[in-house]
Motif scaffolding. Sequence first.
Motif, PDB file in Angstrom:
ATOM      1  N   LEU A  31       5.569  -1.159   1.707  1.00 22.25           N
ATOM      2  CA  LEU A  31       4.181  -0.887   1.313  1.00 22.25           C
ATOM      3  C   LEU A  31       3.386  -0.348   2.482  1.00 22.25           C
ATOM      4  O   LEU A  31       2.565   0.555   2.332  1.00 22.25           O
TER       5      LEU A  31
ATOM      6  N   ARG B  21       4.216   3.204   3.266  1.00 26.41           N
ATOM      7  CA  ARG B  21       3.526   4.077   2.309  1.00 26.41           C
ATOM      8  C   ARG B  21       2.069   4.243   2.714  1.00 26.41           C
ATOM      9  O   ARG B  21       1.517   5.331   2.700  1.00 26.41           O
ATOM     10  N   PHE B  22       1.447   3.119   3.101  1.00 28.39           N
ATOM     11  CA  PHE B  22       0.031   3.128   3.465  1.00 28.39           C
ATOM     12  C   PHE B  22      -0.213   3.915   4.750  1.00 28.39           C
ATOM     13  O   PHE B  22      -1.124   4.735   4.835  1.00 28.39           O
TER      14      PHE B  22
ATOM     15  N   ASN C 290       5.446  -5.841  -6.161  1.00 27.17           N
ATOM     16  CA  ASN C 290       5.865  -4.458  -5.908  1.00 27.17           C
ATOM     17  C   ASN C 290       6.976  -4.043  -6.882  1.00 27.17           C
ATOM     18  O   ASN C 290       7.520  -4.856  -7.611  1.00 27.17           O
TER      19      ASN C 290
ATOM     20  N   THR D  17       1.985  -2.987  -7.456  1.00 21.87           N
ATOM     21  CA  THR D  17       2.062  -1.691  -6.782  1.00 21.87           C
ATOM     22  C   THR D  17       3.443  -1.068  -6.927  1.00 21.87           C
ATOM     23  O   THR D  17       4.397  -1.718  -7.350  1.00 21.87           O
TER      24      THR D  17
ATOM     25  N   ALA E  52       5.567   0.975  -3.999  1.00 22.00           N
ATOM     26  CA  ALA E  52       5.671   1.656  -2.699  1.00 22.00           C
ATOM     27  C   ALA E  52       6.374   2.987  -2.893  1.00 22.00           C
ATOM     28  O   ALA E  52       6.161   3.936  -2.150  1.00 22.00           O
TER      29      ALA E  52
ATOM     30  N   GLY F  86       3.655   5.160  -4.802  1.00 22.01           N
ATOM     31  CA  GLY F  86       2.324   5.072  -4.193  1.00 22.01           C
ATOM     32  C   GLY F  86       1.270   4.393  -5.048  1.00 22.01           C
ATOM     33  O   GLY F  86       0.148   4.193  -4.583  1.00 22.01           O
TER      34      GLY F  86
ATOM     35  N   VAL G   3      -1.261   1.398  -3.756  1.00 21.43           N
ATOM     36  CA  VAL G   3      -1.021   0.975  -2.367  1.00 21.43           C
ATOM     37  C   VAL G   3      -2.315   1.039  -1.554  1.00 21.43           C
ATOM     38  O   VAL G   3      -2.719   0.058  -0.930  1.00 21.43           O
TER      39      VAL G   3
END
Lengths: 237, 448
Positions: A25, A28-29, A122, A175, A177, A180, A183
């Motif tokens: 995550l 991705r962020f 997730n 979410t 990952a 997206g 996220v």
Amino acid sequence: MAEATAPKPSSSVKLVLLGEAASSLVLRFVNNDFQENKEPTIGAAFLTQKCNLPTRTIKFEIWDTAGQERFASLAPMYYRNAQSALVVYDLTKPTSLIKAKHWVAELQRQASPGIVIALVGNKLDLTNETSGSSNAIGEDGDEAAEPEDDGDARKVSTAEAKTYAEEEGLLFFETSAKNGTNVTEVFTAIANAIPETSLKGARGPGATQSNANRAEDQSRVNLTGPRDNASKEGCAC
Amino acid sequence: MDEIAPEYDVVVLGTGLTECVLSGVLSVKGKKVLHIDRNDHYGGEAASVNIEALFKKYGNYNKGEEPWKKYGRVNDWNIDLVPKLLMSSGELTNILVSTDVTRYLEFKQVAGSYVQQGAGPKATVAKRRMKVFIEWVGAFNLADPATHKGLDMNKCNMKDVYDKFGLEAGTRDFIGHAMALYQTDNYLNESGRAPESIERIRLYGNSVSRYGKSPYIYPLYGLGELPQGFARLSAIYGGTYMLNTNIDEILYDGTKAVGIKATMHDKTGDEPMKFTTKCKKILADPSYFPGKVQVTGQLLKAICILNHPLAGTDNCDSAQLIIPQSQVGRKHDIYIAVVSSAHSVCPKGYYIAIVSTIAETTANHHLELAPGFERLGRIEEKFMGPPIPLYEPLESGINDNIFISKSYDATSHFETTTDDVKDIYRRAEGHDLVVEGLREGTNLVGGE
């Protein structure tokens, strides 16, 4: 738009990661990147990422467990002064929610009172739900029986996790990952939930880098000098 | 449960500072490290503990009582078991910076450094009468005889040097004990060791000049943060950590250690996990190999909780006070190290003072520390156990692949600890540890 050029107050916030593939995550962020079959921990144990809110900027200092949780050997230092935590479970694996609850209990025992904890389910991409609607409780009928043949691998219902999160006073998101979904929303919600008061005063190693805190306490020392300020955002050191 | 690898380059036993620095450095260098501790916490003898754990460790209360309850939240206390401070220009500081472990820690200056002179403490900084001597120390260059004042540095001793500068007894005491941090006067007559003394004085001077108030810095939340920081460094570079794990057997091939059998105990009550793994070498603190170490001395130590600062120190939130042996008719100095809530080691209003020295008698150890206790004034709690044996390994480790560290000694800083780190590194790896640029050009596990 004169006021837009005025610098917004900026604060460093320590965020610790716990649970199943929390690092994915964060990747991705921070990098808008996803890698299949990523190691449980990414090793890049100190990532930073800014989150711009309307009235202030939050700079997340993101701590990864570096694998020290594997044999129950996380050091107290990890929880020390953490203002926020991301506890991730895999919504296709019920055991991962049990683990996540263990981490929440551990945070409540060891971390500072007032820490903002976000519980995140997730792998929303493995369900047959449309993306973006995941913060709402799904229709009951959806959650109760999950036929495998319709491509829905969900094993933890939104309602179950959300109820638990509400009982414990946690932020809650589902979410992906991989694609997206939600996220950025998780991190923005955490940033918004950090009380303004806890941003004042020196908190954690990162806090020494702000001038305000340095002036506040003359006896603190910065061993690395200006080197830290030169380090780039999102670097993996 | 995750798997233990069938083989590691290095198995490290004990998570004291020496072991954790070595694990961190070896992991950065690409070695596959398994790091084990029998305890459920990091730090071993170099840990910081809360006040409940301290009472329980010393057992100085009646059954059924909970004396720690009157001292606020137990977790607000981080009480060091080892009475040491960091020299701000010392080698541990250099290692912290070159490994970036400074990211995980925050340091504060120690507010004062004092030496007992007659009736009261005297600040070690700003002593003017030895100015000429100190300036000479600053300009001294071992390779340049022109800076040697006509002395033969291979043969002369520190007494010769002091004589050359016409320093009087009190000043010698001060320089030798408060600055060079010798605990006895033996150094005065050892020929050829003057350059080492000068180097010690120079380190002290550089450390004082770095931040001004004292030569020392101290990590927030106590010294126990140091091993944790280096353990984290090791983990980032792929090191595996297992607390609560007992070593059942060391596996040998002939004389050489080649592996371990161990059992990890689970706090949650799951079945213990037994495992065997091979390794090329073992690094350990002395407690893991009692048959391979000898006792070289006995450290006396009393941890005292105060609710006031040390008298005569300008209400400093932290200080070191040295009581030179000559002042109290001893052979070894008495050290007092004080830290407080300013360092997040105790609640507001409290001070933690550790009084320590090398034992000179076989009984009445309490009396040996008495001059230190007198300086403290009113003491709320005193924790003092039997003398602590100081160990060092009998062998270098070349023959058995087991490289053992020394105990944390009586010096007031970590310079001998980093000497030991470098010595073990050299013995185990066959080359010198270069501190500068340790992390340059390394690749993080899974990093970009």
